[in-house]
Structure formats: C-alpha cells, structure tokens
Design an enzyme around this catalytic site. Sequence first.
Site, mmCIF file in Angstrom:
data_model
loop_
_atom_site.group_PDB
_atom_site.id
_atom_site.type_symbol
_atom_site.label_atom_id
_atom_site.label_comp_id
_atom_site.label_asym_id
_atom_site.label_seq_id
_atom_site.Cartn_x
_atom_site.Cartn_y
_atom_site.Cartn_z
ATOM 1 N N THR A 1 30.368 49.098 19.589
ATOM 2 C CA THR A 1 31.237 48.807 20.729
ATOM 3 C C THR A 1 30.732 49.511 21.982
ATOM 4 O OG1 THR A 1 33.088 48.649 19.182
ATOM 5 C CG2 THR A 1 33.652 48.804 21.507
ATOM 6 N N TYR B 1 26.828 53.986 8.170
ATOM 7 C CA TYR B 1 27.436 52.822 8.806
ATOM 8 C C TYR B 1 27.073 51.586 8.000
ATOM 9 C CZ TYR B 1 28.725 49.790 12.825
ATOM 10 O OH TYR B 1 29.296 48.843 13.653
ATOM 11 N N LYS C 1 31.396 54.491 7.222
ATOM 12 C CA LYS C 1 32.142 53.477 7.963
ATOM 13 C C LYS C 1 31.919 52.161 7.241
ATOM 14 C CE LYS C 1 32.571 50.929 12.315
ATOM 15 N NZ LYS C 1 32.012 50.675 13.662
ATOM 16 N N VAL D 1 37.202 53.771 12.028
ATOM 17 C CA VAL D 1 36.336 53.788 13.206
ATOM 18 C C VAL D 1 36.619 52.465 13.893
ATOM 19 C CG1 VAL D 1 33.981 53.850 14.075
ATOM 20 C CG2 VAL D 1 34.609 55.236 12.079
#
Length: 298
Positions: A50, A138, A166, A208
């Site tokens: 993001t 991630y 995540k 997250v």
Amino acid sequence: MTSVTTLRGILIALATPFSQDGAVDEARLRSHVSDLVDAGVHGIIPCGSTGEFINLTKDERKLVTEIVIDEVAGRIPVVPHTGALHAAEVIELSQHAKDKGAAAIMVIPPYFEPNTWAEVLAHFQRISDSVDLPIMYYHIPETTGLDLTIDQFRELAAIPNVTYMKESSGNLSFLVELLEDPEIDIKVFNGWDEVTLATYAIGAVGSVWGAANYFPALAVALYETAVVKNDIAAAREIWSTIWKLEQPVLSGGYVQNVKAALAAAGKPVGDPRPPALPATPGTVETLTAALAAAGLKG
C-alpha cells in the site's frame, strides 16, 4: 535476538504521501502518522504494498522509514517492509531499519524470478544471520507466485528470527492448518481484507491492513472487540460498517482507492505514482458516499 515488543493488533500498511511534483511529502507523512497513532493503532508498516514500495527508490524507502520512526517516537512499533529484488538491498534496508530503531522488519520473498524453495529458504536465513530483528514473512502468492505449503512453513519458522507472518492468500483452510500446527511457532497477521474478522476468530493476532489508513479507529475497535474482549457478536456489527467502507476499495486499484478514500475523509496524501492512475470518478463518488454514511467524511 534483541529484546523487542511483541507485535499484535492493527499494523497499518502505510500509504506514502506524495506532493504534486511526485516527491515524498514529509509534512503530510508526519501528519498522517500522528493521526494514526492518535487513533490507537498498534503499529505502522512503512514501504509495503500500500506504500508503493515498488515505485520508491532505495533512498526514498530509507527516508520514509526515518520520518515514520522519528514521528512515532517510540509510542508504537514501526515495522518497515524491506523486501526487494536484490538480496544485498534487502539486507541494506533491513540494517538501516534496525539502526534507526525499527521493532521488526517485514520481507516479501523474492519475486518475478521463479526461485526454488531452497533459494527462498537460504534468502531468509541470510537476512536472519545479517540483521538481528524479528522478521515478518509476507505471504502473498497472488503477486509472488510462491504459495507455501505447511511443510515449507515449518522449515521457514525454524529460522530463529522468522517469528511473524502476514498472511495474504485469503485461504482460510490453509490458515486453520497453519495455526493448529504444533510445530510452527509463528504469530500470524491477516493481510487479506475480506476475511479479517474470520481470521480473528480462528487465532490471528492482528492485521496488517492498508484500507485501515482511512478508518483506523474502527479497525482498532474491531480488533479489541473480537480478539481482546472475544465478543464476536459485537465485532460483527463493527465489521458490517467496515465492510461497507471496504467494498469500493476492493473493486480494483487498491492503492489508488485507499488514497482516494483518505482524500474523501479530509486527509489527502496525493495521487499514486505512475504507472498507477488515480481512482476513477465513479469510485471516488462511491467512497465519498460510504464515508459520509459512516460519519467519516472530511
């Protein structure tokens, strides 16, 4: 490993503010971070998806990390995303984050090239050996093409510093299996917006969350209600409000839609960098209406 605060709750995948000339906007960045801290979020992740890390230079990523850590001033953990295509760059960004006071780092696995599992495992071992910080893996198969198995996660979790994950596959069956595996000692944060509440119910320690840039207090309330108070019925009411705010963002163009929502909420952070285009007028109109209905319009 150095002593650190245990991560939990709402970690904001921070939007990166840009000025009209496309530069990182320090004033807006500081203001936005301050607002998020005041809203009660439990941590901030700069330079993630993001945050448009793929469109930031290495020096810009360092700058954003430094500004965020300075503005937070120790009030909540900062967990910079340090993943990159070059292994040496990952280690450089990770060491920089540690030197500036980061609580942990988040690292996307190597992407674009179809690396073998042995190469991915060696990559994370190298990072762990080089930088003594907790690592959040991630897991986002949609963009990396790497969808790990439970057996592979057992190997990954055996690396001493890999203590968080995540989870951005959106696969709840996989998440249940992961959380119930007695051999995997790893704390899981949800990273797939649509299943947020469900992941809390089955054991995720937080989220997250990129869209929470524009509804941080609601995101915190959802976590506190579902996880801390274990009141799923009340959490469902909060989730219903959040879902209405999320739907326009999930229609496509996540980053630009998050930025459009922030602007509609009276907290503009500029447009995304090219090749991304700003949100469409129709999406802006829908977001504005959703924010107004929730009492969040600026």
